[in-house]
Design a protein around this motif. Structure first.
Motif, PDB file in Angstrom:
ATOM      1  N   VAL A 118      33.603  31.127  45.828  1.00 40.20           N
ATOM      2  CA  VAL A 118      33.911  32.484  46.276  1.00 40.20           C
ATOM      3  C   VAL A 118      33.782  32.634  47.788  1.00 40.20           C
ATOM      4  O   VAL A 118      34.606  33.268  48.431  1.00 40.20           O
ATOM      5  CB  VAL A 118      32.994  33.496  45.544  1.00 40.20           C
ATOM      6  N   THR A 145      45.922  38.960  47.466  1.00 38.20           N
ATOM      7  CA  THR A 145      44.477  39.089  47.425  1.00 38.20           C
ATOM      8  C   THR A 145      44.165  40.308  46.568  1.00 38.20           C
ATOM      9  O   THR A 145      44.848  41.316  46.644  1.00 38.20           O
ATOM     10  CB  THR A 145      43.872  39.191  48.846  1.00 38.20           C
ATOM     11  N   ASN A 146      43.162  40.204  45.712  1.00 38.57           N
ATOM     12  CA  ASN A 146      42.891  41.282  44.764  1.00 38.57           C
ATOM     13  C   ASN A 146      41.423  41.275  44.365  1.00 38.57           C
ATOM     14  O   ASN A 146      41.082  41.203  43.189  1.00 38.57           O
ATOM     15  CB  ASN A 146      43.797  41.120  43.527  1.00 38.57           C
ATOM     16  N   ILE A 147      40.525  41.361  45.353  1.00 41.60           N
ATOM     17  CA  ILE A 147      39.097  41.298  45.069  1.00 41.60           C
ATOM     18  C   ILE A 147      38.378  42.588  45.459  1.00 41.60           C
ATOM     19  O   ILE A 147      37.467  43.023  44.782  1.00 41.60           O
ATOM     20  CB  ILE A 147      38.449  40.098  45.792  1.00 41.60           C
ATOM     21  N   GLY A 148      38.766  43.241  46.566  1.00 40.36           N
ATOM     22  CA  GLY A 148      38.057  44.450  46.988  1.00 40.36           C
ATOM     23  C   GLY A 148      38.832  45.247  48.015  1.00 40.36           C
ATOM     24  O   GLY A 148      39.857  44.808  48.547  1.00 40.36           O
ATOM     25  N   GLU A 151      39.688  43.847  51.792  1.00 44.93           N
ATOM     26  CA  GLU A 151      40.454  42.614  51.979  1.00 44.93           C
ATOM     27  C   GLU A 151      41.716  42.862  52.794  1.00 44.93           C
ATOM     28  O   GLU A 151      42.262  43.960  52.815  1.00 44.93           O
ATOM     29  CB  GLU A 151      40.811  42.004  50.625  1.00 44.93           C
TER      30      GLU A 151
END
Length: 176
Positions: A118, A145-148, A151
């Motif tokens: 990560v 990107t798809n984490i928070g 980003e």
């Protein structure tokens, strides 16, 4: 003639070859004149083969061409794993190959997954980095990107000075 060593008992360690008298002893198996691909052959027709060395010593396999082939239709059919401590690495090096495909990862019928921890980077660099799709589908190349919520995706050309330093081209369609 021939030399045949055969076990007559169904027990563990039915045949052993052991040297145990000092730190300089070695065991050598040599075929001086055999030219066949199998001049020396280790074969286990029903079980596995275990090659093991002490923690600080190498297992050295070298030859004209080293072929590692699986006979098992299973996940991880060939596995290269390091799992002893935080300083370990796995390195694949081609020292003198000069062709564009000096190291090739090729999945003929399946995909290729490159994954990192990560908080670690996937670093891809070279003379020219090319991403090409072989699939005629929507999102043939995706950069996601798809984490928070903090980003970002950044595309940077640090030293290019021409008007086309960064170019988006759609030869047959638009750019949305």
């Amino acid at each position: 003639g021939q030399v045949l060593i055969s076990s007559k008992q169904n027990t563990p360690n039915a045949i052993t070859l052991t040297a145990n008298k000092g730190s300089t002893e070695t065991i050598v198996v040599t075929n001086t004149q055999g030219e066949d691909e199998y001049a020396i052959k280790l074969e286990s027709t029903a079980g596995g083969v275990d090659i093991d060395a002490a923690a600080a010593k190498d297992v050295n396999i070298s030859g004209g061409q080293v072929a590692l082939v699986s006979k098992d239709n299973d996940a991880s059919a060939i596995s290269l794993t390091a799992n002893i401590g935080g300083a370990e690495t796995i390195v694949i090096t081609n020292t003198q190959g000069t062709t564009p495909h000096a190291i090739t990862l090729n999945a003929v019928l399946g995909g290729v997954n490159i994954d990192a921890g990560v908080d670690d980077d996937v670093d891809i660099s070279g003379g020219q980095v090319l991403l090409s799709s072989k699939h005629n589908t929507a999102s043939a190349i995706g950069l996601t990107t798809n984490i928070g919520s903090t980003e970002t995706i950044v595309m940077t050309n640090t030293q290019g000075t021409s008007e086309s330093a960064i170019t988006l081209v759609s030869a047959a369609g638009g750019v949305d």
